[in-house]
Design a protein around this motif. Structure first.
Motif, short mmCIF file in Angstrom:
data_model
loop_
_atom_site.label_atom_id
_atom_site.label_comp_id
_atom_site.label_asym_id
_atom_site.label_seq_id
_atom_site.Cartn_x
_atom_site.Cartn_y
_atom_site.Cartn_z
N ALA A 52 0.83 -1.22 0.00
CA ALA A 52 0.00 0.00 0.00
C ALA A 52 0.86 1.25 0.00
CB ALA A 52 -0.91 -0.01 1.21
N GLY A 53 2.13 1.11 0.35
CA GLY A 53 3.03 2.26 0.40
C GLY A 53 4.27 1.86 1.20
N TYR A 54 5.08 2.85 1.52
CA TYR A 54 6.32 2.57 2.25
C TYR A 54 6.44 3.42 3.51
CZ TYR A 54 7.68 -0.31 -1.66
OH TYR A 54 7.72 -1.30 -2.60
N SER A 55 7.09 2.83 4.50
CA SER A 55 7.27 3.52 5.78
C SER A 55 8.37 4.57 5.67
CB SER A 55 7.67 2.48 6.84
OG SER A 55 8.96 1.98 6.53
N VAL A 56 8.60 5.32 6.74
CA VAL A 56 9.66 6.35 6.75
C VAL A 56 11.00 5.74 6.35
CG1 VAL A 56 10.97 7.93 8.24
CG2 VAL A 56 8.49 7.70 8.54
N ASN A 57 11.30 4.55 6.89
CA ASN A 57 12.58 3.92 6.58
C ASN A 57 12.47 2.93 5.41
OD1 ASN A 57 15.33 3.93 7.17
ND2 ASN A 57 15.17 2.11 8.47
N HIS A 80 0.88 0.97 16.42
CA HIS A 80 1.95 1.04 17.41
C HIS A 80 2.80 -0.21 17.22
CE1 HIS A 80 -0.91 3.78 19.82
NE2 HIS A 80 -0.04 4.51 19.14
N GLY A 81 4.05 -0.01 16.81
CA GLY A 81 4.87 -1.12 16.32
C GLY A 81 5.04 -2.27 17.30
N ASN A 82 5.04 -1.97 18.60
CA ASN A 82 5.28 -3.02 19.59
C ASN A 82 3.98 -3.65 20.11
OD1 ASN A 82 4.40 -0.78 20.96
ND2 ASN A 82 6.05 -0.72 22.46
N GLU A 83 2.89 -3.45 19.39
CA GLU A 83 1.61 -4.03 19.82
C GLU A 83 1.17 -5.07 18.78
OE1 GLU A 83 -1.05 -0.75 20.59
OE2 GLU A 83 0.33 0.15 22.02
N SER A 84 1.67 -6.28 18.97
CA SER A 84 1.59 -7.27 17.89
C SER A 84 0.52 -8.34 18.07
CB SER A 84 2.95 -7.96 17.75
OG SER A 84 3.33 -8.51 19.01
N TYR A 124 10.78 -2.47 17.61
CA TYR A 124 9.94 -2.70 18.78
C TYR A 124 9.67 -1.40 19.56
CZ TYR A 124 7.49 -5.54 22.18
OH TYR A 124 6.50 -6.10 22.96
N THR A 125 9.14 -0.42 18.83
CA THR A 125 8.76 0.85 19.44
C THR A 125 7.29 1.13 19.15
OG1 THR A 125 9.32 2.09 17.45
CG2 THR A 125 11.05 1.89 19.14
N ARG A 126 6.71 1.93 20.01
CA ARG A 126 5.33 2.38 19.80
C ARG A 126 5.28 3.31 18.59
NH1 ARG A 126 0.63 3.66 22.93
NH2 ARG A 126 -0.22 5.68 22.44
N GLU A 127 6.25 4.24 18.53
CA GLU A 127 6.25 5.28 17.51
C GLU A 127 6.84 4.77 16.19
OE1 GLU A 127 7.60 5.64 20.56
OE2 GLU A 127 6.14 6.98 21.51
N ASN A 128 6.73 5.60 15.17
CA ASN A 128 7.34 5.22 13.89
C ASN A 128 8.81 5.65 13.87
OD1 ASN A 128 7.33 7.97 13.37
ND2 ASN A 128 6.31 7.79 11.39
N PHE A 129 9.46 5.56 12.72
CA PHE A 129 10.90 5.84 12.62
C PHE A 129 11.24 7.30 12.96
CE2 PHE A 129 15.12 5.87 10.55
CZ PHE A 129 15.62 4.69 11.08
N ASN A 130 10.27 8.19 12.78
CA ASN A 130 10.48 9.60 13.14
C ASN A 130 10.07 9.91 14.58
OD1 ASN A 130 11.41 10.40 10.63
ND2 ASN A 130 9.36 10.87 9.84
N ASN A 131 9.88 8.84 15.37
CA ASN A 131 9.43 9.01 16.77
C ASN A 131 8.08 9.69 16.89
OD1 ASN A 131 11.36 7.75 18.34
ND2 ASN A 131 12.79 9.46 18.04
N ILE A 132 7.25 9.49 15.91
CA ILE A 132 5.90 10.08 15.96
C ILE A 132 4.90 8.97 16.29
CG2 ILE A 132 4.07 11.24 14.63
CD1 ILE A 132 6.45 13.09 15.07
N ASP A 133 4.00 9.27 17.23
CA ASP A 133 2.91 8.36 17.56
C ASP A 133 1.84 8.53 16.47
OD1 ASP A 133 0.65 7.10 18.54
OD2 ASP A 133 1.02 7.70 20.62
#
Ligand SMILES: [Zn+2]
Length: 383
Positions: A52-57, A80-84, A124-133
């Motif tokens: 569908a698209g690409y992430s920040v990284n 939220h990346g760490n909520e799997s 394994y972070t809540r936020e994305n690569f730019n530290n944004i929730d």
């Protein structure tokens, strides 16, 4: 009285059957807390998927389509990346529909984004690569992942949205029961107005609750519906799409969330069935117990801690920090002292009595937590 007993037995037998049956369709290859793109790639290829698209990284954000019915439901997990947990449950749901859900499949069309935040999942972070929730970016849409979700929402025009998350182990319900799973119908304004879409979401949640509370009585809750238009659920509900927040929680000793995963999957199945034919009174939503924050991972009572030249006896709560072990691709649970004192209003998922331990712990020493956990292991006979 006799009918009540018979009814309880019927419900119990039905539940046991349903729980046992889950193992027939559970996707065994997905396991544990560390779920990333590489984990789902071998499974997603079995379905009609695309990027569908690409992430920040620059990682792909996958989406898939399933079903050929008229009712369109958009589901996303790992915003939220760490909520799997619900990512695993989503693939269990697909496996269920594929093997046992022909009728459901013919009536619904699912659009699924299993990992909306693949960078957060990988690190394994809540936020994305730019530290944004991402769940505070629904209005400004500053992040590529937020735009991907919004574009899919605009193109797909869902009739319902399922917003899938994990909640921490501290969440409790009445009698200090763990909130194993909770739901919310996000608000559309500060006064929590009962709009048509909110009412429909409440009705579905009430229907799920009625079923789930038979399976895990006292462990199903209602998550906060405080209004924040920057949250995705609030935004979509505001756009008049009935939206349901799912929060997977902690079941006793299940830090890998393999048991709560099953309950999320059952919750998803019940939600789809409720969309098709629920007639339940939406006001029952308000009777679902609200989440509180009254639990810690381990509560230690009667521990002796150094004070001045002597010691004092006290209680303490320990919480686990979740830390990614990249080498072994798994999550480690690092105990940290959360609170020291009376803490009567907090209970532990595990409670350990240190009254027979003579050692006096110096909480100012950095080694104190590892000494305490050594004693916990001894008291629990873990070697
Ligand atoms: Zn979340």
């Amino acid at each position: 009285m006799f009918t009540i007993v018979i009814n309880s037995i019927i419900i119990f037998v039905f539940i046991m059957k349903e729980i046992k049956f889950y193992n027939n369709y559970k996707v065994q290859s997905l396991y544990g807390r560390y779920i990333i793109n590489e984990s789902i790639e071998p499974v997603i290829t079995k379905y009609s998927f695309n990027i569908a698209g690409y992430s920040v990284n620059n990682l792909p954000v996958y989406s898939l389509m399933y079903g050929n019915g008229d009712i369109k439901i958009l589901l996303w997990s790992q915003m939220h990346g760490n909520e799997s947990t619900s990512t695993k449950a989503l693939f269990d749901l697909l496996s269920f529909l594929e093997n046992y859900g022909k009728e459901l499949k013919s009536k619904i069309s699912l659009k699924i984004i299993p990992i909306l935040n693949p960078d957060g999942a990988k690190n394994y972070t809540r936020e994305n690569f730019n530290n944004i929730d991402l769940n505070r970016d629904a209005q400004n849409l500053t992040q590529p992942e937020s735009k991907i979700l919004r574009n899919i929402y605009d193109d797909f025009k869902p009739d319902f949205c399922f917003n899938l998350h994990d909640q921490r182990t501290m969440y409790s319900l009445d009698n200090f029961n763990s909130s194993v799973i909770s739901f919310s119908s996000p608000s559309v304004d500060k006064i929590k107005s009962e709009t048509n879409s909110r009412i429909l979401s409440m009705q579905i949640i009430s229907s799920i609750y009625e079923k789930m509370n038979n399976i895990i009585p006292g462990n199903v809750g209602r998550y906060s519906d405080e209004f924040n238009i920057n949250c995705v659920g609030d935004t979509f509900q505001n756009l008049e799409t009935p939206t349901i927040l799912f929060e997977s929680g902690h079941y006793k000793n299940d830090y890998q969330r393999e048991i709560s995963r099953k309950f999320v999957c059952l919750g998803l199945i019940y939600a789809l069935k409720a969309i098709l034919n629920s007639k339940i009174d939406y006001k029952k939503y308000y009777q679902i117990p609200e989440n509180k924050k009254q639990l810690c991972d381990i509560k230690i009572i009667n521990i002796k801690v150094k004070k001045d030249s002597g010691y004092k006896k006290t209680n303490m709560s320990i919480m686990f920090n979740e830390k990614l072990n990249l080498l072994e691709k798994k999550i480690e649970f690092i105990p940290v002292i959360f609170e020291v004192g009376k803490i009567h209003e907090i209970k532990g998922h595990l409670t350990i009595n240190f009254s027979k331990i003579d050692k006096i712990f110096n909480l100012n020493a950095s080694s104190s937590i590892s000494q305490i956990t050594d004693y916990i292991d001894k008291l629990r006979n873990i070697h």
